[in-house]
Design an enzyme around this catalytic site. Structure first.
Site, PDB file in Angstrom:
ATOM      1  N   VAL A 208     -34.968 -62.711 -52.130  1.00 28.47           N
ATOM      2  CA  VAL A 208     -35.981 -63.416 -51.318  1.00 28.47           C
ATOM      3  C   VAL A 208     -35.277 -64.563 -50.608  1.00 28.47           C
ATOM      4  CG1 VAL A 208     -38.138 -64.752 -51.395  1.00 28.47           C
ATOM      5  CG2 VAL A 208     -37.748 -62.963 -53.099  1.00 28.47           C
ATOM      6  N   HIS A 209     -35.348 -64.614 -49.289  1.00 24.65           N
ATOM      7  CA  HIS A 209     -34.762 -65.780 -48.620  1.00 24.65           C
ATOM      8  C   HIS A 209     -35.387 -66.084 -47.259  1.00 24.65           C
ATOM      9  CE1 HIS A 209     -32.621 -62.826 -46.183  1.00 24.65           C
ATOM     10  NE2 HIS A 209     -32.372 -63.793 -45.329  1.00 24.65           N
ATOM     11  N   ARG A 210     -36.232 -65.166 -46.765  1.00 26.44           N
ATOM     12  CA  ARG A 210     -36.797 -65.336 -45.425  1.00 26.44           C
ATOM     13  C   ARG A 210     -37.577 -66.649 -45.321  1.00 26.44           C
ATOM     14  NH1 ARG A 210     -34.446 -62.981 -41.925  1.00 26.44           N
ATOM     15  NH2 ARG A 210     -33.872 -61.166 -43.093  1.00 26.44           N
TER      16      ARG A 210
END
Ligand code: UD1
Ligand code: UDP
Length: 366
Positions: A208-210
């Site tokens: 997860v990084h958006r």
């Protein structure tokens, strides 16, 4: 005798991987000199150095050391520093990759100096203008002279925006080249499964990084609630992007997440490939990881409202699940574990995209 100088601009993790695949071919092309510029957008050892070491990327000619900042600040500083390099080197081409702030700064610096721009991974669209990447892609494509589209969909997006057909080259995806080349190395060199005590096909891999997920506390909580729910039944491993670590800490989610999910530091590419290949499912908001799930035929759930890689959804390899309800996400993840995947068709070329790109660049320079 051909004498072409091309400057490659990279700055963020996925660009090191894409550029590695192209550089391997570029460096042996006759009459071509590559100058490698790192903007410094990613700078932690596990977000940058590790890729240069293990992918054997050639020595950097310039590291601009720009670091983090707001969009305008970061892109502006890059623009200024890249311009100086371009004025000094006077290259025949500038090559940029993907859709980060480093991509846009490289393209803009070059086009303002009338230096032709080659955009690798052109034509991707989410049609969501709230994503910083979407703005970067659209502007970069429209500043570019040669647009290397990874897929037919990307090529059609560019046609629709009125870009001349002879500027667009459908070459396939350089990440597929990388997956083939480094996938074998990962089998030989990675010990990550032993290190994390994982058994093949008995864990879920998540990333997860958006920005739209990390910067919205409601979405971030829903995603981590979903992953924690699933982790009650099957191990979940999540190499944590620094942006996400910061967001989890700020929102107070980190403690609970760390007690249920196997959170690790970001891993190198060979370890990542090994984790991907052996997962029973991948849940992610990453562009690159969605495709790698398909390359290794692992079912994927994309925790976003849309994807640029629509072929994977159409062929049944990927399900897009908007990150709103924890239970809906958890159910979608559980229901796809061990699913058969999708239609056996490869929309990403034949693994020789880099060769095609270098051929086009060389021919355009004659
Ligand atoms: C960037 C790209 C994104 C891409 C991602 C790949 C833009 C707008 N976004 O997002 O498209 O998918 O890279 O990973 O270019 N940080 C560190 N150490 C680092 C790098 C970043 O601590 O080495 C932290 C900083 O607090 C920084 C934050 O992460 O502010 C975000 O970094 P940034 O490069 O701005 O964006 P990414 O989220 O990494
Ligand atoms: N990746 C990696 N280590 C990690 C997470 C990702 O090597 O801890 C690799 C991943 O295999 C893929 C690329 O980084 O090749 C994707 O980068 P990221 O998800 O940061 O960006 P995106 O593709 O979404 O732009």
């Amino acid at each position: 005798m051909l004498n072409v100088e091309t400057i490659t601009i990279v700055g963020a993790r996925p660009q090191f991987i894409k550029a590695a695949a192209v550089s391997r071919v570029l460096r042996v092309a006759e009459g071509v000199k590559e100058v490698l510029v790192h903007t410094g957008q990613h700078y932690d050892a596990n977000m940058s150095d590790v890729f240069f070491d293990e992918l054997e990327i050639p020595r950097l000619d310039y590291n601009l050391g720009i670091g983090s900042g707001t969009h305008g600040e970061q892109t502006g500083r890059m623009l200024e520093a890249i311009e100086k390099v371009l004025l000094q080197e006077k290259p025949d081409w500038v090559q940029v990759y993907g859709d980060t702030n480093s991509t846009l700064a490289g393209a803009l610096a070059a086009v303002k100096l009338h230096i032709p721009v080659a955009h690798i991974e052109a034509g991707l669209r989410s049609f969501n203008r709230l994503m910083p990447e979407e703005i970067n892609r659209v502007l970069t494509d429209h500043a570019s002279d040669l647009l290397f589209a990874p897929t037919k969909t990307a090529m059609e997006n560019l046609w629709r925006e009125g870009i001349y057909e002879d500027q667009i080259k459908l070459v396939g995806d350089v990440m597929y080249d990388a997956a083939i080349f480094y996938g074998k190395k990962a089998d030989q060199q990675s010990h990550i499964l032993n290190k994390l005590r994982l058994k093949s096909k008995e864990y879920i891999l998540a990333t997860v990084h958006r920005a739209e997920n990390t910067d919205d506390p409601v979405r971030l909580r829903a995603i981590f609630d979903a992953l924690c729910e699933v982790a009650c039944e099957i191990k979940v491993v999540l190499p944590l992007h620094p942006r996400t670590r910061e967001a989890l800490t700020k929102t107070g989610i980190y403690g609970t997440a760390a007690s249920r999910i196997c959170l690790t530091e970001p891993v190198g590419y060979l370890d990542m490939v090994m984790l991907e290949k052996n997962a029973c499912l991948i849940a992610t908001d990453s562009g690159g990881v969605q495709k790698e799930a398909f390359f290794y035929r692992v079912p994927c759930v994309t925790l976003r409202e849309e994807t640029e890689w629509v072929e994977l959804v159409e062929l049944g390899w990927n399900a897009v699940v908007p990150p709103f309800s924890a239970h809906v996400m958890a159910d979608a993840i559980r229901s796809r574990i061990g699913s058969f995947g999708g239609v056996e068709e490869n929309p990403y070329g034949d693994g020789n995209s880099a060769v095609k790109i270098v051929d086009f660049l060389v021919n355009a320079s004659r």
